[in-house]
Design an enzyme around this catalytic site. Structure first.
Site, PDB file in Angstrom:
ATOM      1  CD  GLU A 162      -1.437  -2.413   2.200  1.00 42.04           C
ATOM      2  OE1 GLU A 162       0.103  -2.744   2.457  1.00 42.04           O
ATOM      3  OE2 GLU A 162      -1.647  -2.900   3.187  1.00 42.04           O
ATOM      4  CB  CYS A 205       0.217  -3.288   9.321  1.00 44.70           C
ATOM      5  SG  CYS A 205       1.223  -1.649   8.140  1.00 44.70           S
ATOM      6  CB  ALA A 252      18.267 -32.096   1.878  1.00 43.00           C
TER       7      ALA A 252
HETATM    8  N1  LIG Z   1       3.954  -6.828   4.229  1.00 45.69           N
HETATM    9  C1  LIG Z   1       2.918  -6.300   4.381  1.00 45.69           C
HETATM   10  C2  LIG Z   1       2.794  -5.402   5.145  1.00 45.69           C
HETATM   11  N2  LIG Z   1       3.181  -7.308   6.554  1.00 45.69           N
HETATM   12  C3  LIG Z   1       2.704  -6.738   8.381  1.00 45.69           C
HETATM   13  O1  LIG Z   1       2.761  -5.469   8.719  1.00 45.69           O
HETATM   14  C4  LIG Z   1       3.620  -5.599  10.197  1.00 45.69           C
HETATM   15  C5  LIG Z   1       4.610  -4.342   9.915  1.00 45.69           C
HETATM   16  O2  LIG Z   1       5.956  -4.073   9.188  1.00 45.69           O
HETATM   17  P1  LIG Z   1       7.268  -3.540   9.685  1.00 45.69           P
HETATM   18  O3  LIG Z   1       6.942  -2.082   9.849  1.00 45.69           O
HETATM   19  O4  LIG Z   1       7.468  -3.651   7.983  1.00 45.69           O
HETATM   20  O5  LIG Z   1       8.098  -5.006   9.631  1.00 45.69           O
HETATM   21  C6  LIG Z   1       4.226  -6.791   9.488  1.00 45.69           C
HETATM   22  O6  LIG Z   1       4.921  -7.734  10.732  1.00 45.69           O
HETATM   23  C7  LIG Z   1       3.483  -7.676   8.585  1.00 45.69           C
HETATM   24  O7  LIG Z   1       2.303  -8.337   9.149  1.00 45.69           O
HETATM   25  N3  LIG Z   1       1.471  -4.940   5.828  1.00 45.69           N
HETATM   26  C8  LIG Z   1       0.929  -4.448   4.980  1.00 45.69           C
HETATM   27  O8  LIG Z   1      -0.284  -4.010   4.819  1.00 45.69           O
HETATM   28  N4  LIG Z   1       1.353  -5.048   3.192  1.00 45.69           N
HETATM   29  C9  LIG Z   1       2.306  -5.642   3.080  1.00 45.69           C
HETATM   30  O9  LIG Z   1       2.729  -5.063   2.306  1.00 45.69           O
END
Ligand SMILES: Nc1c(N[C@@H]2O[C@H](COP(=O)(O)O)[C@@H](O)[C@H]2O)[nH]c(=O)[nH]c1=O
Length: 209
Positions: free
Chosen positions: A56, A79, A169
């Site tokens: 996003e 997130c 493996a």
């Molecule tokens: N890759 C992804 C998400 N990933 C989620 O976001 C959380 C926090 O990310 P960070 O702060 O980068 O460590 C991580 O624990 C995971 O569950 N979320 C999303 O909205 N969009 C994304 O493309």
């Protein structure tokens, strides 16, 4: 919830985007995001190699001013907080003036786990969850398995589509050590053919069926 064929097609596109990033996004799951306005895709992105920026976080600025009133299809709950101190994806979506967010599956991570959808709803966005939920869950099952066990998930497959890579493996290899090594290298979801190696993995409780 009743979704249209167009909803399904846009979510399928988001799932394809994320599938193409499988194996490249540790320490984050691969997520796909498609932004639609008046029935047309105005921006799309998947989680970047290395896990950041999030899907996003790339698609919202790419959409520009047209995003006002748009619908966003995303394979995982956006997130609601970040481990890295950046703004959350829920923040980007609400600030941009998105009207509706359609989510395949919820994110059990402590940075989401309902916090993402709550933030969106609190700002008045329409949030719908569960469209193509099985496909969305498949995209992040290896990520969750890796978090829980320190090892990538291994499943039997005939073509390896949607996996990070193939598990190979030597006959005498210590399979746990091999898998831990691959987990440390960022693999979350591996495939193997049916046969001796799959049997050995199954005997040691290392095969997911
Ligand atoms: N890759 C992804 C998400 N990933 C989620 O976001 C959380 C926090 O990310 P960070 O702060 O980068 O460590 C991580 O624990 C995971 O569950 N979320 C999303 O909205 N969009 C994304 O493309």
């Amino acid at each position: 919830m009743s979704w249209t064929d167009a909803d399904r097609a846009f979510m399928a596109q988001a799932i394809d985007l994320a599938t193409a990033r499988m194996g490249e996004t540790w320490p984050n799951p691969a997520v796909g995001c498609v932004i639609v306005k008046d029935g047309r895709i105005i921006a799309q992105a998947a989680t970047a190699p290395g896990g950041r920026p999030h899907a996003e976080e790339q698609a919202v600025p790419a959409a520009g001013a047209e995003i006002e009133g748009a619908t966003v299809y995303v394979t995982l709950e956006p997130c609601g907080a970040r481990s890295s101190g950046r703004q959350s994806c829920a923040h980007f979506l609400t600030e941009a003036g998105v009207e509706r967010v359609v989510i395949a599956c919820l994110d059990p991570s402590p940075f989401a786990a309902g916090r993402g959808t709550e933030r969106l709803r609190a700002k008045g966005l329409t949030v719908e969850t569960g469209l193509m939920c099985d496909e969305g869950a498949t995209l992040c099952e290896g990520f969750l398995h890796r978090l829980e066990t320190g090892r990538p998930m291994v499943r039997i497959s005939t073509d390896g589509v949607g996996f990070d890579g193939r598990f190979v493996a030597a006959a005498k290899a210590d399979l746990v050590t091999e898998l831990k090594r691959l987990g440390e290298a960022g693999y979350t979801r591996l495939w193997t053919s049916a046969g001796d190696l799959a049997d050995a993995l199954r005997e040691q409780g290392l095969l997911t069926e």
